[in-house]
Design a protein around this motif. Sequence first.
Motif, PDB file in Angstrom:
ATOM      1  N   THR A   1      75.943  -9.451   8.025  1.00  0.00           N
ATOM      2  CA  THR A   1      76.830  -9.481   8.604  1.00  0.00           C
ATOM      3  C   THR A   1      76.964 -11.587   9.340  1.00  0.00           C
ATOM      4  OG1 THR A   1      75.821  -9.653  11.008  1.00  0.00           O
ATOM      5  CG2 THR A   1      76.704  -7.240  10.374  1.00  0.00           C
ATOM      6  N   TYR A   2      78.091 -11.919   9.662  1.00  0.00           N
ATOM      7  CA  TYR A   2      77.852 -13.552  10.168  1.00  0.00           C
ATOM      8  C   TYR A   2      76.700 -13.610  10.719  1.00  0.00           C
ATOM      9  CZ  TYR A   2      79.602 -17.869   9.520  1.00  0.00           C
ATOM     10  OH  TYR A   2      79.810 -19.280   9.586  1.00  0.00           O
TER      11      TYR A   2
ATOM     12  N   ASP B   1      71.317 -10.967  -1.984  1.00  0.00           N
ATOM     13  CA  ASP B   1      70.978 -11.482  -0.585  1.00  0.00           C
ATOM     14  C   ASP B   1      69.901 -11.817   0.076  1.00  0.00           C
ATOM     15  OD1 ASP B   1      71.641  -9.166   0.142  1.00  0.00           O
ATOM     16  OD2 ASP B   1      72.826  -9.062   1.893  1.00  0.00           O
ATOM     17  N   MET B   2      69.040 -12.130  -0.341  1.00  0.00           N
ATOM     18  CA  MET B   2      67.611 -11.816  -0.159  1.00  0.00           C
ATOM     19  C   MET B   2      66.920 -13.377  -0.524  1.00  0.00           C
ATOM     20  SD  MET B   2      66.260  -8.138  -1.970  1.00  0.00           S
ATOM     21  CE  MET B   2      64.679  -8.253  -0.825  1.00  0.00           C
ATOM     22  N   PRO B   3      66.833 -14.563   0.446  1.00  0.00           N
ATOM     23  CA  PRO B   3      66.653 -16.080  -0.177  1.00  0.00           C
ATOM     24  C   PRO B   3      65.341 -15.909   0.474  1.00  0.00           C
ATOM     25  CG  PRO B   3      67.912 -15.732   2.447  1.00  0.00           C
ATOM     26  CD  PRO B   3      67.938 -13.997   1.673  1.00  0.00           C
ATOM     27  N   PHE B   4      64.774 -15.231   0.932  1.00  0.00           N
ATOM     28  CA  PHE B   4      63.290 -15.713   1.020  1.00  0.00           C
ATOM     29  C   PHE B   4      62.139 -14.435   0.072  1.00  0.00           C
ATOM     30  CE2 PHE B   4      65.201 -16.033   5.209  1.00  0.00           C
ATOM     31  CZ  PHE B   4      65.143 -16.513   5.094  1.00  0.00           C
TER      32      PHE B   4
ATOM     33  N   LYS C   1      72.105 -24.834  -1.213  1.00  0.00           N
ATOM     34  CA  LYS C   1      72.698 -23.920  -2.340  1.00  0.00           C
ATOM     35  C   LYS C   1      73.073 -22.801  -1.583  1.00  0.00           C
ATOM     36  CE  LYS C   1      68.575 -26.123  -5.144  1.00  0.00           C
ATOM     37  NZ  LYS C   1      67.197 -25.490  -5.123  1.00  0.00           N
ATOM     38  N   THR C   2      73.888 -21.942  -2.633  1.00  0.00           N
ATOM     39  CA  THR C   2      73.735 -20.159  -2.251  1.00  0.00           C
ATOM     40  C   THR C   2      72.993 -20.054  -1.927  1.00  0.00           C
ATOM     41  OG1 THR C   2      74.968 -20.067  -4.732  1.00  0.00           O
ATOM     42  CG2 THR C   2      76.316 -20.738  -3.276  1.00  0.00           C
ATOM     43  N   ILE C   3      72.869 -18.666  -1.286  1.00  0.00           N
ATOM     44  CA  ILE C   3      72.030 -18.311  -1.409  1.00  0.00           C
ATOM     45  C   ILE C   3      71.585 -17.124  -2.647  1.00  0.00           C
ATOM     46  CG2 ILE C   3      71.587 -15.630  -0.691  1.00  0.00           C
ATOM     47  CD1 ILE C   3      72.877 -16.685   2.144  1.00  0.00           C
ATOM     48  N   ILE C   4      72.777 -16.809  -3.143  1.00  0.00           N
ATOM     49  CA  ILE C   4      72.034 -16.074  -4.679  1.00  0.00           C
ATOM     50  C   ILE C   4      71.663 -17.434  -5.251  1.00  0.00           C
ATOM     51  CG2 ILE C   4      74.676 -16.379  -6.067  1.00  0.00           C
ATOM     52  CD1 ILE C   4      74.242 -13.907  -7.311  1.00  0.00           C
TER      53      ILE C   4
ATOM     54  N   GLN D   1      83.128 -12.082   3.718  1.00  0.00           N
ATOM     55  CA  GLN D   1      82.928 -12.649   2.622  1.00  0.00           C
ATOM     56  C   GLN D   1      82.295 -12.530   2.518  1.00  0.00           C
ATOM     57  OE1 GLN D   1      82.478 -16.526   4.107  1.00  0.00           O
ATOM     58  NE2 GLN D   1      82.014 -16.341   5.864  1.00  0.00           N
ATOM     59  N   ASN D   2      81.920 -13.330   0.716  1.00  0.00           N
ATOM     60  CA  ASN D   2      80.975 -12.869  -0.793  1.00  0.00           C
ATOM     61  C   ASN D   2      79.810 -13.417   0.259  1.00  0.00           C
ATOM     62  OD1 ASN D   2      79.287 -12.486  -2.483  1.00  0.00           O
ATOM     63  ND2 ASN D   2      81.396 -13.195  -3.845  1.00  0.00           N
ATOM     64  N   LYS D   3      78.834 -12.424   0.283  1.00  0.00           N
ATOM     65  CA  LYS D   3      77.695 -13.206   1.160  1.00  0.00           C
ATOM     66  C   LYS D   3      76.677 -14.046   0.202  1.00  0.00           C
ATOM     67  CE  LYS D   3      75.773  -8.435   1.098  1.00  0.00           C
ATOM     68  NZ  LYS D   3      75.128  -7.673   1.916  1.00  0.00           N
ATOM     69  N   ALA D   4      76.678 -13.663  -1.161  1.00  0.00           N
ATOM     70  CA  ALA D   4      75.783 -14.035  -2.535  1.00  0.00           C
ATOM     71  C   ALA D   4      76.561 -15.765  -1.898  1.00  0.00           C
ATOM     72  CB  ALA D   4      76.337 -13.833  -3.613  1.00  0.00           C
ATOM     73  N   LEU D   5      77.526 -16.329  -1.867  1.00  0.00           N
ATOM     74  CA  LEU D   5      78.231 -17.578  -1.859  1.00  0.00           C
ATOM     75  C   LEU D   5      77.828 -18.632  -0.442  1.00  0.00           C
ATOM     76  CD1 LEU D   5      81.151 -16.779  -3.897  1.00  0.00           C
ATOM     77  CD2 LEU D   5      78.803 -18.138  -4.729  1.00  0.00           C
ATOM     78  N   LEU D   6      77.424 -17.661   0.728  1.00  0.00           N
ATOM     79  CA  LEU D   6      77.140 -18.082   1.994  1.00  0.00           C
ATOM     80  C   LEU D   6      76.729 -19.341   1.445  1.00  0.00           C
ATOM     81  CD1 LEU D   6      77.253 -15.658   4.122  1.00  0.00           C
ATOM     82  CD2 LEU D   6      78.953 -17.594   4.199  1.00  0.00           C
ATOM     83  N   GLU D   7      76.355 -20.654   2.235  1.00  0.00           N
ATOM     84  CA  GLU D   7      75.544 -21.310   1.891  1.00  0.00           C
ATOM     85  C   GLU D   7      74.201 -21.554   3.071  1.00  0.00           C
ATOM     86  OE1 GLU D   7      77.376 -25.350   1.441  1.00  0.00           O
ATOM     87  OE2 GLU D   7      78.495 -24.895  -0.568  1.00  0.00           O
ATOM     88  N   LEU D   8      72.484 -22.080   2.220  1.00  0.00           N
ATOM     89  CA  LEU D   8      71.629 -22.370   2.619  1.00  0.00           C
ATOM     90  C   LEU D   8      71.112 -23.362   2.455  1.00  0.00           C
ATOM     91  CD1 LEU D   8      69.446 -18.656   3.194  1.00  0.00           C
ATOM     92  CD2 LEU D   8      71.431 -20.121   4.985  1.00  0.00           C
TER      93      LEU D   8
END
Length: 208
Positions: A194-195, A103-106, A34-37, A24-31
């Motif tokens: 990966t998930y 996909d680099m949230p840090f 908020k989403t990662i992007i 799935q679109n990893k940029a739209l996964l939530e942390l």
Amino acid sequence: MIKMDKKRISAVVLAGGNSTRMGQNKALLELGSKTIIERVVEILKTTFEEIIIVTNTPKVYSMLKDVRFVPDCFESREKKSIIGLYTGIFEAENNYAFVVACDMPFLNTDLINYMIDNIGDEDILVPYINGYYQPLHAIYNKSCLRSIRTLIDSKNYKIIDLFDYFDNLKVKKINDEILDRLNITDSCFLNMNTYQEYINIKQYIGFL
């Protein structure tokens, strides 16, 4: 060395991949909330005036405000980061572009500002940490475009080949010692493919 004016550097976020391994679109996964992007862009906004999102599907990122969406310059069945890299640098209003993955949230603002302050007449400023380049956490000059296009035209999609195989490009490395001196861990380069990696990160930062 004259310090680079931050207004003369654009930020580019590559959000055009297929996320095949993630499913799935990893940029739209939530942390958290908020989403990662969104987290990536939020960090970049503390430093950069121009933020470019390279994507062929801008509608899925409608939550992002005050950014500029641009599609890939080249059509390709394979979604390769190097095509997004070329596009972002080409489209940037400034001669320099700080390029990161979506996909680099840090991302660490101290490191980003250090890189900006230490770019001189180099074509590329790239972290080289634990023996590995970090090509999607690097500053590129538009002078790199011809070499990047050469790789694309030859169907060589390895961005790291820019750093060692083009004698015409001046490359400056950020090494482990600098991260230690700044008290920065290499988690700022962490991304997720990966998930399970996504789950691990959620557990690491306490969002589960």
